[in-house]
Scaffold this motif. Structure first.
Motif, short mmCIF file in Angstrom:
data_model
loop_
_atom_site.label_atom_id
_atom_site.label_comp_id
_atom_site.label_asym_id
_atom_site.label_seq_id
_atom_site.Cartn_x
_atom_site.Cartn_y
_atom_site.Cartn_z
N VAL A 168 6.68 -16.61 0.05
CA VAL A 168 7.16 -15.45 -0.70
C VAL A 168 8.56 -15.81 -1.19
CG1 VAL A 168 7.79 -13.02 -0.61
CG2 VAL A 168 5.82 -13.85 0.69
N SER A 169 8.70 -15.95 -2.49
CA SER A 169 9.99 -16.38 -3.05
C SER A 169 10.63 -15.32 -3.94
CB SER A 169 9.80 -17.66 -3.88
OG SER A 169 8.92 -17.43 -4.97
N ASP A 170 9.92 -14.20 -4.14
CA ASP A 170 10.42 -13.13 -5.02
C ASP A 170 10.46 -11.81 -4.27
OD1 ASP A 170 10.54 -14.44 -7.76
OD2 ASP A 170 8.47 -14.87 -7.19
N GLY A 171 11.35 -10.94 -4.74
CA GLY A 171 11.32 -9.57 -4.29
C GLY A 171 10.26 -8.80 -5.06
N PRO A 172 10.09 -7.52 -4.76
CA PRO A 172 9.07 -6.70 -5.44
C PRO A 172 9.25 -6.72 -6.95
CG PRO A 172 9.96 -5.54 -3.54
CD PRO A 172 10.82 -6.75 -3.73
N ARG A 173 8.13 -6.88 -7.66
CA ARG A 173 8.14 -6.86 -9.12
C ARG A 173 7.35 -5.65 -9.61
NH1 ARG A 173 7.05 -12.94 -11.52
NH2 ARG A 173 8.92 -13.97 -10.68
N ASN A 206 4.28 16.28 -10.89
CA ASN A 206 5.68 16.09 -11.25
C ASN A 206 6.27 14.82 -10.61
OD1 ASN A 206 5.83 18.33 -12.88
ND2 ASN A 206 6.46 19.70 -11.21
N LYS A 207 5.38 13.90 -10.30
CA LYS A 207 5.82 12.66 -9.67
C LYS A 207 5.31 11.46 -10.47
CE LYS A 207 5.62 14.73 -5.05
NZ LYS A 207 4.99 14.66 -3.71
N ILE A 208 6.02 10.37 -10.32
CA ILE A 208 5.56 9.08 -10.85
C ILE A 208 5.40 8.13 -9.68
CG2 ILE A 208 6.22 7.05 -12.20
CD1 ILE A 208 7.47 8.84 -14.25
N ILE A 209 4.24 7.47 -9.63
CA ILE A 209 3.95 6.52 -8.56
C ILE A 209 4.04 5.11 -9.14
CG2 ILE A 209 2.27 5.74 -6.86
CD1 ILE A 209 1.11 8.58 -6.91
N LEU A 210 4.92 4.31 -8.57
CA LEU A 210 5.18 2.95 -9.05
C LEU A 210 4.49 1.93 -8.15
CD1 LEU A 210 9.03 3.35 -9.62
CD2 LEU A 210 7.24 3.52 -11.36
N SER A 211 3.79 0.99 -8.76
CA SER A 211 3.14 -0.09 -8.01
C SER A 211 3.85 -1.41 -8.28
CB SER A 211 1.67 -0.21 -8.41
OG SER A 211 0.97 0.98 -8.09
N PHE A 212 3.73 -2.34 -7.32
CA PHE A 212 4.48 -3.59 -7.38
C PHE A 212 3.61 -4.77 -6.98
CE2 PHE A 212 7.41 -0.17 -6.64
CZ PHE A 212 8.51 -0.46 -7.44
N THR A 213 3.97 -5.93 -7.48
CA THR A 213 3.47 -7.19 -6.94
C THR A 213 4.58 -7.81 -6.10
OG1 THR A 213 4.25 -8.47 -8.85
CG2 THR A 213 2.02 -7.54 -8.98
N GLU A 214 4.30 -8.93 -5.48
CA GLU A 214 5.29 -9.65 -4.66
C GLU A 214 5.89 -8.75 -3.57
OE1 GLU A 214 5.47 -12.85 -5.14
OE2 GLU A 214 4.27 -12.74 -6.97
N VAL A 215 5.03 -7.94 -2.95
CA VAL A 215 5.54 -7.05 -1.90
C VAL A 215 5.68 -7.79 -0.57
CG1 VAL A 215 4.64 -4.98 -2.99
CG2 VAL A 215 3.20 -6.23 -1.36
N GLY A 216 5.15 -9.00 -0.48
CA GLY A 216 5.28 -9.77 0.76
C GLY A 216 4.69 -9.02 1.93
N GLY A 217 5.51 -8.84 2.96
CA GLY A 217 5.05 -8.12 4.15
C GLY A 217 5.15 -6.62 4.01
N GLY A 218 5.50 -6.13 2.82
CA GLY A 218 5.58 -4.69 2.59
C GLY A 218 6.92 -4.28 2.02
N LEU A 219 6.95 -3.10 1.38
CA LEU A 219 8.18 -2.60 0.78
C LEU A 219 9.11 -2.05 1.85
CD1 LEU A 219 6.82 -0.73 -2.38
CD2 LEU A 219 7.72 -3.06 -2.22
N ARG A 220 10.41 -2.22 1.61
CA ARG A 220 11.43 -1.73 2.52
C ARG A 220 12.63 -1.27 1.69
NH1 ARG A 220 7.66 -2.85 5.30
NH2 ARG A 220 7.60 -3.95 7.31
N SER A 221 13.53 -0.55 2.34
CA SER A 221 14.84 -0.30 1.74
C SER A 221 15.87 -1.09 2.53
CB SER A 221 15.19 1.19 1.77
OG SER A 221 15.40 1.63 3.10
#
Length: 618
Positions: free
Chosen positions: A518-523, A532-547
């Motif tokens: 895994v060489s990239d952060g979320p894309r 009233n919400k927007i749901i964003l999807s990503f690639t390169e999540v690796g082991g999962g999204l974090r803050s």
């Protein structure tokens, strides 16, 4: 004894003249790219035989009609140091490993000495297996260059040499060597303040007409500015039968010579037999503006401006019995040259005087009026593209490299909408030049800079980051180092080049060395509307999204149909991010969209930052 000495000196002189000349890149301490065919080249006298000896093997060639020679060595494994011999030259301390071409603007040039306090290990650097070469500046819009300027040398990573390095090159070389254990060469060809357009070939800029040099006008200008008579029209035996005639003294315009530039004037005169080989004086009155004068093809004098009287000495041995000629190369800057009237124009020697007034022949050598008209067509030449490509990239075309590191964009933040096309074109241009269609490109995304904004706002820096992000998505064999957390708000040249180098090499491990990591952060991938919400999807999540640091997500902005962005609430749900605002019916989201998004904190489990993005194209 004297004859032997003369023979020895002659042989030494011939040897010196015949010596091969090498490009600046090929020299002591150089690093050659492993596992590919290697080109070694240079220049010599036409047809001169050249022998290259390396690792116990010989390679033979000879210089062509243009004086250039080249040999191709088979692929070599990493190792060294070695000695390479080219005819009488010995190149010492040669390594074989990975060579990286590093380019861009001032952040690629940050001197390592600025970082010593922050990274004290620099002072005790002792790595002889990493090397560095800085290409001297050569900006030439008008034409490509075959070689880079002299002055660059290969330097090693030991303490006595390391202060000559640039910072990013040093830290990247260390990362690469520590991981791969093979020598590393960092070939840095960059220039502070340069725009990306300067680094792209004219051939690849054809879709951007505003960046093209008017080559027809340029070639015509060169032809017009070149002196047609140089070295020829001054010759005693030159045939001037087709030349026009004019009277001397007299000015040009009154005789129909409508030229601003250089005109050659010739006159034949007779000398008696007793003047054969004797010295004499030539009186040519006063001329407007500057002149060079020749007798029988021999230079006898010159004056650079209009006022001084022209009195030139004719050396013994120049004059002949019978026919002689005098040639004047006269340049008029104002457009009306002149042989000033009521002055003396003659050859004088003791009891002989020959009058030179009367009919002369003339022919135009340079017409600067035509040159001016062409120059007006070329007023944009310095703002055209390709100058740094011509002078600092094209000459490197035969030097094998592992990949390219590109750190640039600051100078293009004023017009970010063009950067994506420019960057894609640059990559294609260099891959074509270097004959590597899959050449890895490691891109540094612009770091954070300038003061943080309290409210969402437009940003040229964000626009360039977006272009860099999209190219990393669209173009194969590219990697992006996201760096908006290592910049400095009040310095466009952030000092933390070490972390940037680490992120670049992480990308290299994947795109250049084929490691499955895994060489990239979320894309950002896509968005879906849900109430009233927007749901964003990503690639390169690796082991999962974090803050980052476990804090609430920051720097997400949301807008409705009015296109007015406000800060939004954002939460991670699985491998998506849900964005909302109680007062907005959303249609678009932006993340990290500002000059300084330092607080943006979406990462993956591996700790790699998500690249800034937007879902709109407003």
């Amino acid at each position: 004894m004297m004859n032997k000495l003369v023979l020895v000196l002659l042989l030494v002189t011939q040897s010196a003249v015949a010596a091969v000349r090498l490009p600046a890149l090929i020299g002591d301490r150089m690093v050659l790219q492993r596992d590919i065919e290697l080109k070694i080249w240079g220049w010599a006298n036409v047809d001169e035989k050249v022998t290259v000896r390396f690792q116990g093997k010989y390679y033979y060639t000879e210089a062509g009609s243009d004086g250039k020679w080249m040999v191709t060595l088979p692929p070599k494994k990493a190792g060294g140091p070695y000695v390479m011999e080219i005819n009488e030259l010995a190149i010492r301390d040669v390594l074989i490993g990975d060579v990286w071409l590093c380019s861009g603007q001032s952040n690629m040039e940050t001197p390592i000495e600025r970082l010593v306090e922050q990274f004290p290990e620099i002072d005790v650097s002792n790595n002889h297996m990493i090397r560095y070469f800085k290409v001297p500046t050569q900006n030439t819009v008008e034409a490509i260059k075959e070689d880079i300027p002299r002055g660059g040398v290969w330097r090693s990573g030991i303490a006595s040499d390391v202060m000559n390095w640039t910072a990013l090159a040093y830290f990247y070389a260390q990362e690469s060597y520590l991981h791969n254990g093979v020598p590393v060469g960092m070939l840095v060809s960059s220039l502070g303040g340069s725009a990306i357009e300067s680094w792209i070939s004219q051939e690849h800029l054809k879709e951007f007409p505003q960046l093209l040099v008017d080559q027809v006008a340029l070639d015509s200008l060169r032809l017009i500015q070149s002196d047609k008579g140089a070295e020829n029209w001054i010759k005693r035996e030159w045939n001037d039968a087709d030349w026009c005639t004019a009277n001397v003294p007299g000015d040009w315009r009154r005789q129909g010579i409508e030229v601003r530039g250089v005109v050659y004037f010739r006159k034949e005169f007779e000398m008696p037999a007793r003047m054969e080989g004797r010295h004499a004086k030539l009186y040519m009155g006063t001329m407007v503006d500057s002149d060079s004068v020749f007798i029988n093809g021999h230079f006898v004098g010159a004056t650079s401006y209009m006022y001084p009287p022209r009195k030139y000495h004719i050396p013994a041995g120049v004059l002949r019995a019978g026919k002689n000629n005098v040639t004047v190369r006269l340049r008029a800057n104002s457009g009306n040259g002149s042989f000033v009237e009521d002055k003396i124009y003659r050859v004088k020697a003791d009891d002989v005087e020959v009058d030179l007034t009367g009919e002369w022949k003339y022919k135009v050598g340079i017409d600067l009026a035509k040159a001016k008209r062409l120059s007006e067509r070329l007023q944009r030449v310095k703002s055209a593209g390709s100058g740094l490509y011509n002078g600092m990239i094209y000459p490197l075309r035969d030097y094998g490299v592992k990949g390219v590191i590109w750190y640039q964009g600051e100078s293009n933040t004023g017009q970010p909408q063009r950067y994506r096309a420019y960057l894609k074109t640059l990559i294609n241009s260099w891959r074509t030049l270097l004959h590597q269609p899959n050449l890895p490109f490691l891109l540094v995304q612009l770091p954070n800079y300038m003061a943080k904004q309290d409210l969402p706002s437009e940003s040229g820096w964000a626009g360039v980051r977006e272009a860099q992000f999209k190219i990393a998505q669209e173009v194969a064999h590219t990697a992006l180092a996201v760096t908006y957390d290592v910049g400095e708000w009040n310095d466009i040249h952030p000092l933390n080049k070490k972390d940037i180098a680490k992120r670049l090499f992480l990308g290299a491990r994947k795109v250049a060395y084929g490691e499955h990591i895994v060489s990239d952060g979320p894309r950002y991938k896509n968005m879906e509307m849900e109430g009233n919400k927007i749901i964003l999807s990503f690639t390169e999540v690796g082991g999962g999204l974090r803050s980052k640091g476990g804090a609430p997500l920051r720097h997400f902005a949301i807008a409705g149909e009015d296109k007015k962005f406000v800060w939004a609430d954002a939460v991670i749900k699985g491998n998506t991010v849900v964005v909302s605002h109680p007062l907005v019916k959303p249609v678009a989201v932006r993340y990290g969209w500002s000059d300084n998004p330092e607080d943006a904190n979406l990462i993956n489990k591996e700790g790699l930052l998500a690249s800034p993005f937007r879902t709109d194209n407003w």
